[in-house]
Design a protein around this motif. Structure first.
Motif, PDB file in Angstrom:
ATOM      1  N   UNK A   1       0.839  -1.195   0.000  1.00  0.00           N
ATOM      2  CA  UNK A   1       0.000   0.000   0.000  1.00  0.00           C
ATOM      3  C   UNK A   1       0.875   1.246   0.000  1.00  0.00           C
ATOM      4  N   UNK A   2       0.704   2.071  -1.009  1.00  0.00           N
ATOM      5  CA  UNK A   2       1.479   3.303  -1.101  1.00  0.00           C
ATOM      6  C   UNK A   2       1.184   4.200   0.106  1.00  0.00           C
ATOM      7  N   UNK A   3       2.252   4.734   0.708  1.00  0.00           N
ATOM      8  CA  UNK A   3       2.101   5.593   1.878  1.00  0.00           C
ATOM      9  C   UNK A   3       2.047   4.853   3.193  1.00  0.00           C
ATOM     10  N   UNK A   4       1.867   3.544   3.139  1.00  0.00           N
ATOM     11  CA  UNK A   4       1.818   2.715   4.350  1.00  0.00           C
ATOM     12  C   UNK A   4       3.061   1.845   4.481  1.00  0.00           C
ATOM     13  N   UNK A   5       3.509   1.270   3.395  1.00  0.00           N
ATOM     14  CA  UNK A   5       4.641   0.350   3.426  1.00  0.00           C
ATOM     15  C   UNK A   5       5.892   1.028   2.884  1.00  0.00           C
ATOM     16  N   UNK A   6       7.018   0.806   3.572  1.00  0.00           N
ATOM     17  CA  UNK A   6       8.274   1.440   3.194  1.00  0.00           C
ATOM     18  C   UNK A   6       9.334   0.389   2.880  1.00  0.00           C
ATOM     19  N   UNK A   7      10.583   0.831   2.827  1.00  0.00           N
ATOM     20  CA  UNK A   7      11.662  -0.084   2.468  1.00  0.00           C
ATOM     21  C   UNK A   7      11.826  -1.244   3.424  1.00  0.00           C
ATOM     22  N   UNK A   8      11.605  -1.004   4.702  1.00  0.00           N
ATOM     23  CA  UNK A   8      11.692  -2.096   5.680  1.00  0.00           C
ATOM     24  C   UNK A   8      10.624  -3.150   5.418  1.00  0.00           C
ATOM     25  N   UNK A   9       9.433  -2.688   5.055  1.00  0.00           N
ATOM     26  CA  UNK A   9       8.356  -3.635   4.731  1.00  0.00           C
ATOM     27  C   UNK A   9       8.690  -4.443   3.480  1.00  0.00           C
ATOM     28  N   UNK A  10       9.320  -3.800   2.511  1.00  0.00           N
ATOM     29  CA  UNK A  10       9.723  -4.508   1.302  1.00  0.00           C
ATOM     30  C   UNK A  10      10.635  -5.674   1.654  1.00  0.00           C
ATOM     31  N   UNK A  11      11.632  -5.409   2.510  1.00  0.00           N
ATOM     32  CA  UNK A  11      12.562  -6.460   2.917  1.00  0.00           C
ATOM     33  C   UNK A  11      11.834  -7.567   3.675  1.00  0.00           C
ATOM     34  N   UNK A  12      10.864  -7.177   4.509  1.00  0.00           N
ATOM     35  CA  UNK A  12      10.104  -8.157   5.285  1.00  0.00           C
ATOM     36  C   UNK A  12       9.253  -9.036   4.376  1.00  0.00           C
ATOM     37  N   UNK A  13       8.616  -8.429   3.384  1.00  0.00           N
ATOM     38  CA  UNK A  13       7.797  -9.191   2.448  1.00  0.00           C
ATOM     39  C   UNK A  13       8.654 -10.175   1.654  1.00  0.00           C
ATOM     40  N   UNK A  14       9.790  -9.696   1.173  1.00  0.00           N
ATOM     41  CA  UNK A  14      10.657 -10.567   0.382  1.00  0.00           C
ATOM     42  C   UNK A  14      11.178 -11.739   1.210  1.00  0.00           C
ATOM     43  N   UNK A  15      11.498 -11.475   2.472  1.00  0.00           N
ATOM     44  CA  UNK A  15      11.984 -12.552   3.343  1.00  0.00           C
ATOM     45  C   UNK A  15      10.898 -13.606   3.551  1.00  0.00           C
ATOM     46  N   UNK A  16       9.657 -13.171   3.717  1.00  0.00           N
ATOM     47  CA  UNK A  16       8.566 -14.120   3.904  1.00  0.00           C
ATOM     48  C   UNK A  16       8.331 -14.939   2.636  1.00  0.00           C
ATOM     49  N   UNK A  17       8.410 -14.285   1.479  1.00  0.00           N
ATOM     50  CA  UNK A  17       8.241 -15.025   0.228  1.00  0.00           C
ATOM     51  C   UNK A  17       9.373 -16.029   0.058  1.00  0.00           C
ATOM     52  N   UNK A  18      10.584 -15.672   0.477  1.00  0.00           N
ATOM     53  CA  UNK A  18      11.693 -16.627   0.425  1.00  0.00           C
ATOM     54  C   UNK A  18      11.418 -17.839   1.313  1.00  0.00           C
ATOM     55  N   UNK A  19      10.782 -17.607   2.458  1.00  0.00           N
ATOM     56  CA  UNK A  19      10.385 -18.732   3.302  1.00  0.00           C
ATOM     57  C   UNK A  19       9.376 -19.617   2.584  1.00  0.00           C
ATOM     58  N   UNK A  20       8.445 -18.977   1.886  1.00  0.00           N
ATOM     59  CA  UNK A  20       7.427 -19.720   1.134  1.00  0.00           C
ATOM     60  C   UNK A  20       8.088 -20.600   0.075  1.00  0.00           C
ATOM     61  N   UNK A  21       9.132 -20.079  -0.552  1.00  0.00           N
ATOM     62  CA  UNK A  21       9.833 -20.862  -1.574  1.00  0.00           C
ATOM     63  C   UNK A  21      10.384 -22.168  -1.002  1.00  0.00           C
ATOM     64  N   UNK A  22      10.892 -22.097   0.208  1.00  0.00           N
ATOM     65  CA  UNK A  22      11.490 -23.285   0.818  1.00  0.00           C
ATOM     66  C   UNK A  22      10.444 -24.340   1.155  1.00  0.00           C
TER      67      UNK A  22
END
Length: 261
Positions: A46-67
């Motif tokens: 969501x624009x204005x709600x999520x920032x760079x830290x959230x991006x890293x958090x989302x990517x880390x969770x998706x990486x967990x999903x990959x495993x």
């Protein structure tokens, strides 16, 4: 038939999608059993709600999903909500294009009446100026008074790609949305069908097999393959997409019968 689900909220506990890891595991198992071989995990961004830290958090969770999914290829992505804060979001590069591409899945506010404003055109233009290609999420849901075919045609002519939800074909969002998505189908204005999965067992769970069975009455095998496998793979591979060639089956078969006489 094998499928690629290019829009789904399979990554758990980061948006309104899967509540838990156990739910994500169940959804992946259901997807595998129906022939889904690739999934783009696209949490709400969501624009204005999520920032760079959230991006890293989302990517880390998706990486967990990959495993967790050795039988399904998982791709990173996000569903970017183009609200009034979208310019700053783009300037800060707080986005997640589909993994290995410059394509963004973008959505608009389904509560608005998009018949009477230029929000699509203005905001999509800015996304493209920022260097991204765009796949518009569930476009059928933005037209509560009936689909504006000419407007969608203009979007496609300007290079934007169109995704619709499998649930709209199944009538989950009501008759207007179902009519909208079939009208888009008949005008060859759909590039991808995806589940927009949010739960492992509900109306918004992996269901591409059901839609495949339903659309066999309307489409050729080649067109079904374009919408549910080839175009999603083209997008994830940074390749040019294909266009369907809708011909109502009854009319086509009658025409062929007449030619054989």
């Amino acid at each position: 038939m094998k499928y690629i689900d290019i829009h789904g909220h399979y990554a758990w506990a980061i948006d309104d999608g899967m509540p838990s890891m156990d739910d994500a595991i169940k959804a992946l198992e259901k997807a595998k059993n129906m022939g889904i071989v690739g999934i783009a995990a696209t949490p709400h961004l969501v624009c204005g709600k999520h920032n760079g830290d959230d991006i890293l958090r989302f990517k880390a969770r998706i990486d967990e999903l990959k495993q967790m999914s050795p039988d399904i290829t998982i791709y990173q992505g996000a569903e970017l909500f183009l609200n009034d804060e979208y310019i700053d979001q783009l300037k800060n590069h707080w986005v997640i294009p589909y993994e290995g591409t410059n394509t963004l899945l973008c959505e608009f506010d389904i509560r608005k009446n998009h018949h009477s404003n230029d929000e699509f055109e203005d905001r999509l233009y800015e996304v493209r100026q920022a260097g991204y290609k765009v796949l518009i999420a569930h476009i059928e849901r933005y037209f509560r008074g009936g689909i504006d075919i000419e407007r969608v045609e203009n979007l496609v002519d300007n290079g934007y790609m169109i995704q619709v939800n499998s649930t709209s074909f199944l009538g989950v969002h009501g008759k207007t949305m179902q009519d909208n998505v079939y009208e888009l189908l008949r005008h060859n204005l759909i590039h991808c069908i995806a589940t927009d999965t949010h739960r492992p067992n509900s109306e918004r769970s992996p269901n591409l097999d059901k839609v495949y069975q339903q659309l066999q009455k309307e489409l050729t095998q080649d067109d079904l393959d374009i919408l549910m496998y080839r175009n999603p793979m083209h997008i994830l591979s940074n390749e040019n997409i294909e266009t369907t060639h809708y011909v109502k089956k009854g009319l086509f078969s009658n025409f062929m019968k007449r030619r054989k006489k």
